[in-house]
Design a protein around this motif. Sequence first.
Motif, PDB file in Angstrom:
ATOM      1  N   PRO A 141      -4.374   8.974  51.893  1.00 35.32           N
ATOM      2  CA  PRO A 141      -5.748   8.524  51.617  1.00 35.32           C
ATOM      3  C   PRO A 141      -6.357   7.857  52.850  1.00 35.32           C
ATOM      4  O   PRO A 141      -5.685   7.115  53.563  1.00 35.32           O
ATOM      5  N   PHE A 170     -11.894   5.166  49.556  1.00 36.46           N
ATOM      6  CA  PHE A 170     -10.948   5.986  50.308  1.00 36.46           C
ATOM      7  C   PHE A 170     -11.140   7.443  49.892  1.00 36.46           C
ATOM      8  O   PHE A 170     -11.279   7.733  48.699  1.00 36.46           O
ATOM      9  N   TRP A 189      -9.481  10.637  48.957  1.00 42.03           N
ATOM     10  CA  TRP A 189      -8.132  10.974  48.479  1.00 42.03           C
ATOM     11  C   TRP A 189      -7.765  12.367  48.984  1.00 42.03           C
ATOM     12  O   TRP A 189      -8.583  13.280  48.900  1.00 42.03           O
ATOM     13  N   PRO A 190      -6.562  12.529  49.515  1.00 43.39           N
ATOM     14  CA  PRO A 190      -6.205  13.872  50.010  1.00 43.39           C
ATOM     15  C   PRO A 190      -6.247  14.865  48.848  1.00 43.39           C
ATOM     16  O   PRO A 190      -5.750  14.570  47.774  1.00 43.39           O
ATOM     17  N   GLY A 191      -6.838  16.009  49.071  1.00 42.81           N
ATOM     18  CA  GLY A 191      -6.959  16.998  48.001  1.00 42.81           C
ATOM     19  C   GLY A 191      -8.259  16.868  47.239  1.00 42.81           C
ATOM     20  O   GLY A 191      -8.596  17.730  46.430  1.00 42.81           O
ATOM     21  N   THR A 197     -12.693  10.463  45.495  1.00 35.31           N
ATOM     22  CA  THR A 197     -12.840   9.186  46.191  1.00 35.31           C
ATOM     23  C   THR A 197     -12.229   8.080  45.342  1.00 35.31           C
ATOM     24  O   THR A 197     -12.568   7.916  44.174  1.00 35.31           O
ATOM     25  N   LEU A 198     -11.327   7.324  45.946  1.00 37.28           N
ATOM     26  CA  LEU A 198     -10.726   6.159  45.288  1.00 37.28           C
ATOM     27  C   LEU A 198     -11.573   4.937  45.612  1.00 37.28           C
ATOM     28  O   LEU A 198     -11.876   4.678  46.774  1.00 37.28           O
ATOM     29  N   LEU A 224     -11.985   0.682  45.138  1.00 38.36           N
ATOM     30  CA  LEU A 224     -11.208  -0.531  44.841  1.00 38.36           C
ATOM     31  C   LEU A 224     -12.115  -1.758  44.913  1.00 38.36           C
ATOM     32  O   LEU A 224     -12.882  -1.914  45.861  1.00 38.36           O
ATOM     33  N   VAL A 260     -10.933   3.482  36.596  1.00 41.13           N
ATOM     34  CA  VAL A 260      -9.712   4.234  36.266  1.00 41.13           C
ATOM     35  C   VAL A 260      -8.644   3.305  35.673  1.00 41.13           C
ATOM     36  O   VAL A 260      -8.019   3.621  34.670  1.00 41.13           O
ATOM     37  N   ALA A 274      -9.495  -0.218  39.993  1.00 40.93           N
ATOM     38  CA  ALA A 274      -9.560   1.012  40.786  1.00 40.93           C
ATOM     39  C   ALA A 274     -10.468   1.978  40.045  1.00 40.93           C
ATOM     40  O   ALA A 274     -10.476   2.010  38.808  1.00 40.93           O
ATOM     41  N   GLY A 275     -11.241   2.729  40.792  1.00 42.37           N
ATOM     42  CA  GLY A 275     -12.139   3.700  40.186  1.00 42.37           C
ATOM     43  C   GLY A 275     -12.147   4.984  40.988  1.00 42.37           C
ATOM     44  O   GLY A 275     -11.478   5.100  42.022  1.00 42.37           O
ATOM     45  N   ALA A 276     -12.907   5.927  40.485  1.00 38.82           N
ATOM     46  CA  ALA A 276     -13.052   7.211  41.171  1.00 38.82           C
ATOM     47  C   ALA A 276     -14.535   7.507  41.322  1.00 38.82           C
ATOM     48  O   ALA A 276     -15.312   7.279  40.396  1.00 38.82           O
ATOM     49  N   PRO A 305     -17.582  13.061  40.902  1.00 41.98           N
ATOM     50  CA  PRO A 305     -17.425  14.310  41.665  1.00 41.98           C
ATOM     51  C   PRO A 305     -18.782  14.916  42.017  1.00 41.98           C
ATOM     52  O   PRO A 305     -19.676  14.997  41.172  1.00 41.98           O
TER      53      PRO A 305
END
Lengths: 329, 329
Positions: free
Chosen positions: A21, A34, A36-38, A41-42, A44, A85, A137-139, A142
């Motif tokens: 990340p 951050f 996130w790989p793949g 977005t993370l 915090l 999350v 933590a959240g996302a 998309p």
Amino acid sequence: MLRRVLDVLPALPGGGGEGVPHLILGPGDDAAAFAWPGGGTLLLTTDAAEEGVHFDRRLHPLRAIGRRAVAAAVSDIAAMGGRPVGTLISLVAPPAEETAAARIAEAAAERAAELGAPLVGGNITAGERIGLHVAVAGAGTPGAPLLRRRGAKPGDGLFVTGSLGGAALGLSLLRRRKEGETTPLDPEEEALVARQLDPAPRLDAGAALAGAAHAGMDLSDGLALDLHRLAVASGVGACVQAARVPLAGRGAQSLEAALFGGEDYELLIAGPRQTVRAAAREAEVPLTQVGRVTAAGEGIRLERADGVAEPLPRRGWDSWTAGRRNPKS
Amino acid sequence: MLRRVLDVLPALPGGGGEGVPHLILGPGDDAAAFAWPGGGTLLLTTDAAEEGVHFDRRLHPLRAIGRRAVAAAVSDIAAMGGRPVGTLISLVAPPAEETAAARIAEAAAERAAELGAPLVGGNITAGERIGLHVAVAGAGTPGAPLLRRRGAKPGDGLFVTGSLGGAALGLSLLRRRKEGETTPLDPEEEALVARQLDPAPRLDAGAALAGAAHAGMDLSDGLALDLHRLAVASGVGACVQAARVPLAGRGAQSLEAALFGGEDYELLIAGPRQTVRAAAREAEVPLTQVGRVTAAGEGIRLERADGVAEPLPRRGWDSWTAGRRNPKS
């Protein structure tokens, strides 16, 4: 000084290579982000509820202490246009208060689950006063950009969700009852107390407006102070029209509460008027234009009902100075 | 009671549909875990450092307070076999202690950056005593399962990384100096003090052993208490051979410190002997077999040097009871 320390840190390196990340947004906004790989977005964020600063046990029931602390932290995720999350709590309580602490933790867990961010970890430490520290933590949503404080442009409309000042007015009502006032609350007053005791973060609004707005944040410390923060981050000025601010209350203190009261957890949004209004309408988000973004040189102003504009003071709710000179509750 | 509240929560629903992080591991392990949409595992953990419980300002320099709190939280990520991604702090400090608070925050930021988990957010609240609450987000090691407390099987070897008891012995040395002892510390004693003031989470070991071990956790509260936790989570018994425990110190108190002292932040690992040893060798992780996993009915035992086995008490460092009856420092 500490806030300077925390604000000076964003130049830190982000992650170490592929599959890790990668930091895209450090301190200074409502949440850090951050990549996130793949994909995705993370987000915090952390927030605190300290006895004597953020709450007063003579006014706030234990259940409210847990619920509002979680809602306040989740609001920072809403302010980025994301979804929460998971939630962590770190609780401090006097040894004799284990039952009270458990009640607070249960309420925090209940609210976290309601908001889609289950409480997944926590610890308790013996201490002198009750303190509840919440990390969420959240996302990111998309396909939508992050809703940042930076990005507002002169000419943008300035909007807020819902209504403002309710939490501060609710706190005043709770104080009056503690001091012996016994008239039953009418439904309108009950609603103000609920804004203080059980605030609702604007998750749907944040997600719906992230793609349409230029900038945004949550209103945790009052419109005046938070607007100053958004304007500084964006390098702009702003003018708020007092008559357009949607007030939660009706009394003489209502505008003051909206501007300087804090804890409303509504969103402050800047962006192109048509686009922002259309996005709000589509998502059925209650949104009101309260003013406009101006050039930085014009400062942060409040236009009174008589059309005269005056500087809007950089004043509001601050957990550091509040605990020092002027405890909030 | 609160710990029961926190332990009862894992049955919470995980996320809401496609594209949303999904809860795969709730409270009760070293960190919670979410499956991230598109791949990877998000880890979340929180830890606290409260004045008078976790540290004593007469013994712990401000820099150590910040550094060790971050290391302790990151150690929970190491204990899952993951890598830390980002750090949040929530700091409480008396209003007159702003300079001290800033020093602690700087030290926390420094240590977080060293460990690959930049400090990305924080807040400060006025309070009566200094308290530092740290939340860390991490990522599971790609391709490796999570290192959980549950999964140890009878017949497994029981291993620890590094050496144990150093942090507790270092704390004793600091106390003796505070009480007027002036003999200079020899290099060995300096190393023990460093274990107390500046612990190093076992990130490489956790990542290297996650795929080879059946179960694991970090040793934050002493081998005895933490082994009880791992055994309960796995539904097994265990036997530790006293003579095999790698001791950080040499004196009479060294075994006691290793078993009951806490704050070493080494890892406790259970798994097939050959596989675990091979993984440790390949990753150049210092690992010692200290005993074996047994059937649950055999309980948790300590085999003394003379071959006699006795029950190993469920006793160690506890932030809740420590603050209540028996402050640690």
